[in-house]
Design a protein around this motif. Structure first.
Motif, short mmCIF file in Angstrom:
data_model
loop_
_atom_site.label_atom_id
_atom_site.label_comp_id
_atom_site.label_asym_id
_atom_site.label_seq_id
_atom_site.Cartn_x
_atom_site.Cartn_y
_atom_site.Cartn_z
N ASN A 255 -22.41 -19.20 14.39
CA ASN A 255 -21.21 -18.68 13.73
C ASN A 255 -21.09 -19.15 12.28
N SER A 256 -22.25 -19.28 11.61
CA SER A 256 -22.27 -19.77 10.24
C SER A 256 -21.82 -18.71 9.23
N GLY A 257 -21.96 -17.44 9.59
CA GLY A 257 -21.67 -16.36 8.65
C GLY A 257 -22.78 -16.10 7.66
N VAL A 258 -23.92 -16.78 7.80
CA VAL A 258 -25.05 -16.60 6.88
C VAL A 258 -25.79 -15.31 7.23
N MET A 259 -26.05 -14.49 6.23
CA MET A 259 -26.78 -13.23 6.40
C MET A 259 -27.74 -13.07 5.22
N GLY A 260 -28.80 -12.32 5.43
CA GLY A 260 -29.71 -12.09 4.32
C GLY A 260 -30.93 -11.29 4.72
#
Length: 213
Positions: A62-67
């Protein structure tokens, strides 16, 4: 939160696994090959390894990291370009290519069910059965001044046969604050590496992925 911080002996073992690539034997050419034949064989291998790969980097824990990641393989040289957002600003974020030594065994991004201790986090060790050990640290590890990174580096992978085929590997980004403490080893995003355009038009690469298409 249980088992997030390891005992000293476990920390040393985990750090050794986390920071270094797996050791492998060097390729040894048969003694009856001439220097010219060896060079021709190496050149042929390099020509067959020109290929482009991509990875959609998705959030873990649930870090919210996207890429996204793009990987260009040209012979023994691998260029990795990662663009990601949602990272913790101002912190160093370790990142690696993970995979398995066994031929044709696919690394995968771990599901939340990998949280064996029930603390709500998939920690580094809990993810290992899914993505395997570190094959290539993507150093220098980037800092995310505003929570984003635009990272691009080229690596000589001539002595890293376990890294291939790349479509069996994943990219994992690490680093997040938990209960007021920054945990650099905690996985925060993962992307499974896949050949661009299903591998068409950029060479055949080495081997075939077991399950990824």
């Amino acid at each position: 939160m249980k088992n997030l911080f390891l005992k000293p002996t476990s920390i040393m073992a985990a750090c050794a696994m986390f920071m270094f690539t797996a050791c492998s034997e060097d390729d040894v050419a048969p003694q009856d090959l001439s220097a010219q034949n060896i060079e021709e064989a190496r050149s042929s291998k390099s020509m067959n390894l020109h290929k482009t790969y991509t990875a959609d980097i998705m959030s873990l824990n649930n870090s919210g990291v996207m890429g996204t990641a793009t990987l260009m393989l040209e012979g023994d040289m691998l260029t990795v370009h990662i663009m990601a957002s949602g990272l913790e600003p101002g912190m160093v974020h370790p990142q690696h290519i993970h995979g398995f030594m066994e031929n044709n065994k696919n690394a995968k991004c771990p599901p939340m069910s990998a949280d064996m201790d029930g603390d709500g986090l998939v920690e580094l060790g809990e993810g290992l059965p899914f993505y395997g050990p570190v094959l290539l640290p993507l150093q220098p590890f980037p800092v995310a001044p505003d929570g984003t990174i635009d990272y691009k580096e080229t690596f000589d992978i001539s002595d890293m046969p376990a890294l291939l085929p790349l479509q069996n590997d994943v990219i994992v980004l690490h680093g997040m604050t938990v209960d007021g403490v920054y945990v650099a080893t905690l996985p925060v995003a993962c992307g499974e590496i896949k050949p661009m355009n299903n591998g068409k038009g950029m060479g055949m690469g080495k081997g075939k992925a077991k399950g990824k298409k």
